[in-house]
Design an enzyme around this catalytic site. Structure first.
Site, PDB file in Angstrom:
ATOM      1  N   PHE A   1     -13.581 -27.902  -7.949  1.00  0.00           N
ATOM      2  CA  PHE A   1     -13.694 -29.031  -8.376  1.00  0.00           C
ATOM      3  C   PHE A   1     -15.161 -29.811  -7.801  1.00  0.00           C
ATOM      4  O   PHE A   1     -15.226 -29.788  -6.667  1.00  0.00           O
ATOM      5  CB  PHE A   1     -12.680 -30.254  -8.059  1.00  0.00           C
ATOM      6  CG  PHE A   1     -11.355 -29.971  -8.852  1.00  0.00           C
ATOM      7  CD1 PHE A   1     -11.075 -30.827  -9.890  1.00  0.00           C
ATOM      8  CD2 PHE A   1     -10.692 -29.133  -8.380  1.00  0.00           C
ATOM      9  CE1 PHE A   1     -10.028 -30.776 -10.557  1.00  0.00           C
ATOM     10  CE2 PHE A   1      -9.263 -28.797  -9.185  1.00  0.00           C
ATOM     11  CZ  PHE A   1      -8.941 -29.873 -10.222  1.00  0.00           C
TER      12      PHE A   1
ATOM     13  N   ILE B   1      -2.987 -32.911  -8.664  1.00  0.00           N
ATOM     14  CA  ILE B   1      -2.528 -31.857  -8.148  1.00  0.00           C
ATOM     15  C   ILE B   1      -2.739 -31.796  -6.501  1.00  0.00           C
ATOM     16  O   ILE B   1      -3.576 -32.561  -6.212  1.00  0.00           O
ATOM     17  CB  ILE B   1      -3.379 -30.680  -8.965  1.00  0.00           C
ATOM     18  CG1 ILE B   1      -4.668 -30.756  -8.618  1.00  0.00           C
ATOM     19  CG2 ILE B   1      -2.979 -30.721 -10.157  1.00  0.00           C
ATOM     20  CD1 ILE B   1      -5.858 -29.584  -9.036  1.00  0.00           C
TER      21      ILE B   1
ATOM     22  N   PHE C   1     -13.777 -26.031 -17.776  1.00  0.00           N
ATOM     23  CA  PHE C   1     -12.752 -26.330 -18.671  1.00  0.00           C
ATOM     24  C   PHE C   1     -12.152 -27.865 -18.700  1.00  0.00           C
ATOM     25  O   PHE C   1     -11.444 -28.342 -19.587  1.00  0.00           O
ATOM     26  CB  PHE C   1     -11.537 -25.544 -18.263  1.00  0.00           C
ATOM     27  CG  PHE C   1     -10.756 -25.889 -16.860  1.00  0.00           C
ATOM     28  CD1 PHE C   1      -9.729 -26.947 -17.139  1.00  0.00           C
ATOM     29  CD2 PHE C   1     -11.125 -25.065 -16.074  1.00  0.00           C
ATOM     30  CE1 PHE C   1      -9.369 -27.068 -15.981  1.00  0.00           C
ATOM     31  CE2 PHE C   1     -10.474 -25.169 -14.723  1.00  0.00           C
ATOM     32  CZ  PHE C   1      -9.215 -26.532 -14.639  1.00  0.00           C
ATOM     33  N   ASP C   2     -12.920 -28.674 -17.828  1.00  0.00           N
ATOM     34  CA  ASP C   2     -12.451 -30.094 -17.932  1.00  0.00           C
ATOM     35  C   ASP C   2     -13.746 -30.914 -17.197  1.00  0.00           C
ATOM     36  O   ASP C   2     -14.277 -30.531 -16.271  1.00  0.00           O
ATOM     37  CB  ASP C   2     -11.180 -30.428 -17.090  1.00  0.00           C
ATOM     38  CG  ASP C   2     -10.618 -31.877 -17.465  1.00  0.00           C
ATOM     39  OD1 ASP C   2     -11.217 -32.360 -18.559  1.00  0.00           O
ATOM     40  OD2 ASP C   2      -9.692 -32.293 -17.141  1.00  0.00           O
TER      41      ASP C   2
ATOM     42  N   TYR D   1     -15.525 -36.022 -12.077  1.00  0.00           N
ATOM     43  CA  TYR D   1     -15.481 -34.541 -11.795  1.00  0.00           C
ATOM     44  C   TYR D   1     -15.884 -33.748 -12.735  1.00  0.00           C
ATOM     45  O   TYR D   1     -15.934 -33.968 -13.963  1.00  0.00           O
ATOM     46  CB  TYR D   1     -13.831 -34.736 -11.503  1.00  0.00           C
ATOM     47  CG  TYR D   1     -12.948 -34.529 -12.719  1.00  0.00           C
ATOM     48  CD1 TYR D   1     -12.775 -33.607 -13.554  1.00  0.00           C
ATOM     49  CD2 TYR D   1     -12.460 -35.646 -12.983  1.00  0.00           C
ATOM     50  CE1 TYR D   1     -12.064 -33.540 -14.455  1.00  0.00           C
ATOM     51  CE2 TYR D   1     -11.872 -36.069 -14.177  1.00  0.00           C
ATOM     52  CZ  TYR D   1     -11.210 -34.877 -14.875  1.00  0.00           C
ATOM     53  OH  TYR D   1     -10.744 -34.683 -16.172  1.00  0.00           O
TER      54      TYR D   1
ATOM     55  N   TYR E   1      -2.412 -25.082 -10.269  1.00  0.00           N
ATOM     56  CA  TYR E   1      -1.378 -24.870 -11.542  1.00  0.00           C
ATOM     57  C   TYR E   1      -0.521 -23.621 -11.320  1.00  0.00           C
ATOM     58  O   TYR E   1       0.306 -23.221 -12.193  1.00  0.00           O
ATOM     59  CB  TYR E   1      -2.002 -24.769 -12.872  1.00  0.00           C
ATOM     60  CG  TYR E   1      -2.774 -26.220 -13.286  1.00  0.00           C
ATOM     61  CD1 TYR E   1      -2.115 -27.056 -13.604  1.00  0.00           C
ATOM     62  CD2 TYR E   1      -4.064 -26.557 -13.166  1.00  0.00           C
ATOM     63  CE1 TYR E   1      -2.464 -28.385 -13.920  1.00  0.00           C
ATOM     64  CE2 TYR E   1      -4.819 -27.405 -13.362  1.00  0.00           C
ATOM     65  CZ  TYR E   1      -4.022 -28.517 -13.747  1.00  0.00           C
ATOM     66  OH  TYR E   1      -4.613 -29.757 -13.994  1.00  0.00           O
TER      67      TYR E   1
END
Length: 569
Positions: free
Chosen positions: A127, A84, A64-65, A54, A110
């Protein structure tokens, strides 16, 4: 009709676009399927485990990831609240190797709290997902046979030892291992924990030559640990397997396709020396050696350790002319080490053998009388001159020589080392007109080296017919009396009674004795030469005349010589 066509076309366009490219709302999650595989045998559902790569960005495109940056894909369980909520919704329905973009609103990500300094409050997340693997705890090992041989008399069971080729891939098609690349089969005991559980199960029931696909869930593969850098953690494995051969440590040799000739007077035993042809193959039919290509038999003692144990066993109790297939497990062949480049370790060997002949070093000739005249006054023996017809063949019937190929019949002086020992023996004791078959072992024939036109260590079969014989004389003699010699031999020789016998008179006397059947000259020599030699032996002073003092019978000379030797001793 036009309306119907329009509706069908509209539905097709909508469904295709929706399936492949369309942004699809799932709850509050938006899914865009931008790359889908051609085939999708299984989709993610709740309760499944997934492994995926991902990238996560905010709406402004800031990443950010990313699992790609970490170098390790994410593993998760769907429908259990461990991911999530937006991801769990967005990943359902995915196929292996599918790529999709999933937009997740903040309340399914979140929320108002965000995630520290990385995800601001109320942030919508995007994503980019790539599904690599999919399995369920209820999954079983799945096998699919691609091809199988017509003749399958044995299949893999637990405790069998298997040799097989394979390609091993992950679900996304990534190759992680291949026996073909190593140019060597994988060899293993099956069902005893030498292999991962999935292979132990997936190999069961396979036949030699069968090709099958085995799909193994991670918990029956390498699990969480994976296997080095080749197999990641929690990876489903796909093996494409070709079974090369199979055996069990309890196996003995197997004899098949046995064809025994109608006439079999003797079967092979330990200590026999055998000549045979063979084709050597593996269970998959690939040839590793053949005597036919070398155009020469394999020659060896049997039952004595000169060949591999399985062949020592497989060549016992056979007949000349017999064919058979001998299947030998590796522990009775070349074992785990194999033999050179041609025979790999732990290989089952198949020998198709054709028994040409065998003999024992203790064998003598064998004589089979075919026909014999009713009246037989004398038979052949040592020192006789004989004439005979013959055919000489190998045990398999191959004709080597025949007297019919020559203008005259064959001639031999028995006991004079004119023919091979076995034939010399076989020609003795025959009546004129008798026919017989004489089998000669090689140590009484042409031996290990053979001769022109005769293979080494060959047993020879002679078909013989005695045409005529001239009885011989003992070694060293040129003439023998058939009865008692005249008491006054010199008086008989001295026909004109002048106390001297010239060569002419001597010759007339000897010829007369032969003509009257009272004596016999050595056969095979010119009578004139014999007479000349006999006269020379008696004419001791070489004056051309024999006197009473010079004349002695050979038997008397022999006795005097023996007496002199005895006195010296």
């Amino acid at each position: 009709l036009n309306l119907y066509i329009y509706l069908v076309f509209t539905f097709f366009i909508y469904y295709t676009f929706k399936t492949l490219f369309l942004t699809i709302p799932v709850g509050d999650v938006v899914v865009e399927r931008y790359s889908t595989p051609a085939a999708c045998p299984r989709e993610v559902k709740n309760g499944d485990h997934v492994r995926y790569h991902y990238n996560v960005t905010l709406l402004d495109g800031k990443t950010f990831d990313s699992s790609h940056q970490k170098g390790v894909p994410k593993v998760g369980l769907i429908g259990e609240g461990r991911l999530i909520a937006g991801i769990e919704k967005g990943i359902v329905g995915m196929c292996i190797n599918e790529r999709r973009k999933v937009t997740v609103p903040s309340h399914l990500a979140y929320g108002a709290a965000g995630a520290g300094d990385v995800v601001p409050p109320d942030a919508t997340l995007v994503f980019d997902l790539h599904l690599l693997d999919l399995w369920n705890n209820a999954d079983m090992v799945v096998t699919k046979t691609i091809s199988t041989p017509k003749d399958c008399r044995r299949s893999i069971m637990r405790t069998d030892f298997a040799r097989y080729h394979f390609n091993g891939t992950l679900l996304d098609g990534t190759l992680f291992d291949s026996s073909y690349a190593r140019e060597q089969t994988h060899d293993s005991l099956v069902g005893e924990g030498w292999l991962i559980k999935g292979l132990d199960e997936g190999l069961l029931g396979m036949c030699v030559g069968e090709i099958r696909t085995v799909v193994i869930p991670p918990f029956k593969g390498y699990g969480e640990k994976g296997l080095g850098q080749e197999v990641p953690s929690q990876a489903t494995l796909i093996y494409s397997i070709l079974l090369v051969d199979i055996h069990n440590a309890k196996d003995n040799i197997t004899v098949e396709n046995q064809v025994v000739p109608e006439s079999c007077t003797r079967k092979s035993v330990v200590g026999d020396y055998m000549r045979y042809h063979y084709n050597g193959t593996f269970l998959n039919g690939v040839t590793f050696d053949t005597s036919y290509q070398r155009n020469t038999t394999y020659n060896t003692y049997i039952g004595m350790g000169y060949v591999i144990t399985g062949m020592d066993q497989g060549l016992l109790d056979v007949c000349v002319g017999e064919t058979r297939r001998v299947i030998i497990p590796p522990h009775l062949a070349y074992g785990e080490q194999g033999a050179g480049k041609d025979i790999p370790g732990s290989a089952v060997l198949v020998f198709d053998v054709d028994i040409i002949d065998f003999h024992n070093p203790k064998d003598n000739i064998t004589v089979e009388i075919i026909s014999k005249p009713e009246i037989c006054n004398e038979t052949s023996d040592a020192n006789d001159l004989i004439h005979y017809h013959y055919n000489c063949s190998l045990m398999d019937g191959t004709l080597l020589f025949a007297s019919g190929n020559y203008e005259n019949h064959q001639e031999a002086l028995l006991g004079a080392d004119k023919v091979i020992d076995g034939l010399d023996q076989g020609l003795r004791g025959m009546c004129v007109g008798e026919k017989r078959v004489v089998t000669v072992p090689p140590h009484l024939g042409h031996g290990e080296k053979g001769a022109t036109g005769v293979p080494g260590s060959a047993v020879l079969v002679f078909e013989l017919e005695l045409i005529d014989l001239a009885k011989g004389v003992p070694p060293g003699y040129l003439f023998v009396w058939l009865g008692e010699s005249p008491q006054e031999l010199f008086d008989s020789l001295d026909m004109n009674k002048n106390k001297e016998v010239p060569e002419e008179e001597f010759g007339e006397f000897i010829k007369l004795q032969v003509a009257e059947g009272k004596g016999r000259m050595k056969p095979g020599m010119d009578p004139e030469e014999i007479i000349a030699d006999m006269f020379k032996n008696q004419d001791r002073n070489h004056d051309g005349l024999i006197t009473p003092d010079e004349l002695k019978l050979k038997v008397e000379e022999d006795q005097e010589r023996e007496a002199a030797q005895h006195t010296e001793l």
